[in-house]
Design a protein around this motif. Sequence first.
Motif, short mmCIF file in Angstrom:
data_model
loop_
_atom_site.label_atom_id
_atom_site.label_comp_id
_atom_site.label_asym_id
_atom_site.label_seq_id
_atom_site.Cartn_x
_atom_site.Cartn_y
_atom_site.Cartn_z
N HIS A 195 77.91 99.65 10.35
CA HIS A 195 78.03 101.02 10.85
C HIS A 195 77.72 101.08 12.35
O HIS A 195 78.34 101.86 13.09
CB HIS A 195 77.11 101.94 10.07
N ARG A 196 76.77 100.27 12.78
CA ARG A 196 76.51 100.21 14.23
C ARG A 196 77.67 99.55 14.97
O ARG A 196 77.99 99.94 16.10
CB ARG A 196 75.19 99.48 14.49
N ARG A 199 80.11 102.21 15.62
CA ARG A 199 79.72 103.10 16.73
C ARG A 199 80.06 102.46 18.07
O ARG A 199 80.55 103.15 18.98
CB ARG A 199 78.23 103.42 16.64
N ILE A 200 79.79 101.17 18.22
CA ILE A 200 80.16 100.50 19.47
C ILE A 200 81.66 100.59 19.68
O ILE A 200 82.14 100.92 20.77
CB ILE A 200 79.70 99.02 19.43
N CYS A 201 82.43 100.31 18.64
CA CYS A 201 83.89 100.30 18.76
C CYS A 201 84.44 101.69 19.09
O CYS A 201 85.43 101.80 19.83
CB CYS A 201 84.52 99.77 17.47
N GLU A 202 83.83 102.72 18.56
CA GLU A 202 84.27 104.08 18.88
C GLU A 202 84.22 104.34 20.38
O GLU A 202 85.17 104.90 20.96
CB GLU A 202 83.39 105.10 18.15
N GLN A 203 83.14 103.92 21.01
CA GLN A 203 82.98 104.15 22.45
C GLN A 203 83.94 103.29 23.26
O GLN A 203 84.57 103.76 24.21
CB GLN A 203 81.53 103.85 22.86
N GLY A 260 88.33 96.01 7.60
CA GLY A 260 88.16 95.40 6.30
C GLY A 260 86.73 95.44 5.79
O GLY A 260 86.50 95.35 4.58
N ALA A 261 85.78 95.58 6.70
CA ALA A 261 84.36 95.59 6.31
C ALA A 261 83.88 96.95 5.83
O ALA A 261 82.87 97.05 5.14
CB ALA A 261 83.50 95.13 7.49
#
Length: 398
Positions: A195-196, A199-203, A260-261
Amino acid sequence: MPRPIPGSRPWREQQLDSVLTFARRSALAGGGFGRLDAAGDVQVERGLELWINARMTYVFAIASMRAGTLDPLAEYGVRALRDLFVDPEHGGWFTAVTSDHRPAETRKGCYEHAFVVLAASAARLARVPGAAELLDEALAVHERRFWDERAGRCREAWDAGWTTVEAYRGVNSNMHTVEAYLTASDATGDPRWRHRALRICEQVVADARANDWRLPEHFDAEWRILLDYNASAPADPFRPFGATPGHGLEWSRLLIELEGALDDPPEWLVEAATALYTRAVHDGSVGDTIVYTTDWEGEPVTRERFHWVMAEAVAAADTLARRTDGAVGAADLDRWWRAIENHFVDQEHGSWHHELDDALRVSGRTWPDKPDAYHAVNALLLPDAPLAPTLARSLADG
């Protein structure tokens, strides 16, 4: 007997054996892994670097699971990470130590610590003695010192005593944190890490989308983009000026792995992976290879070609080709595998040349040695692995 077709499974198996055989020469008699020069001789006088030792530990943990038996160098690497680099006073890991294991560089970076998490995660999955304890400690340090809950991304670096944090923020270290967190989640069963990673990928994706999918990598302490960062040092090995097509490719693969995760992945992951891949290939391709960096209009700046960029190119192309049923990436694979065979495979000394100049001659402006087996090993094994879970988990599962 004719050589196997580049990129075929027999060819990749031959190359994997070559890369691993070369990498084994980095093991030092006193513990840990040293830097290998282009001929495969270990440079004892240069001491030990944390990122190299963590990557080599990961590589030999992967080799253990591939072979179905514990590789002694995987345990060797875990011991090095637990004993040689640890700061006994303040915790965490020193960036470098001397050949007699005294601190040489006491800065503590997110990039290097992410690789400790990755190495420990793979080693735990490989059942390497001491790896579970190493992973627990590495995750605790990464969470306490580098993860920034407010920003949803990681801080870059601290001094030895964790008193002063560097004002710079970087996407490269966050990219490898995503990889490390996904593997840690697979090793521990804790969904918090994936989940973290999301969050990194969203930014990162939001910034890339706003910049025509040329990925900004350098930021100040408030996460304001610094497009001119290192304009005077465009070939820096870790913080180059401009856009880095190889990282666009690497991010595209990681986004598919993240999809996939997750139990309920957002739809934008595939869109963003495709856009990053397409932009990187469009801007970075010169002939059958990909340049190191471009400016913000997509024109090449640093024209050297790196082995890690080509490794990420074939890994991303294969991943996207499978995810999109051949719509993205499939047309590029044969050309790039042949480029690796024709230009990067070192027929004399083994492994792959790390850097070529613009005329595709062996160079050393940025990477004069061959310290890294991690990118090549991933590229050679990922085509045989499912898109999820991570490579380490899939090997552990047989």
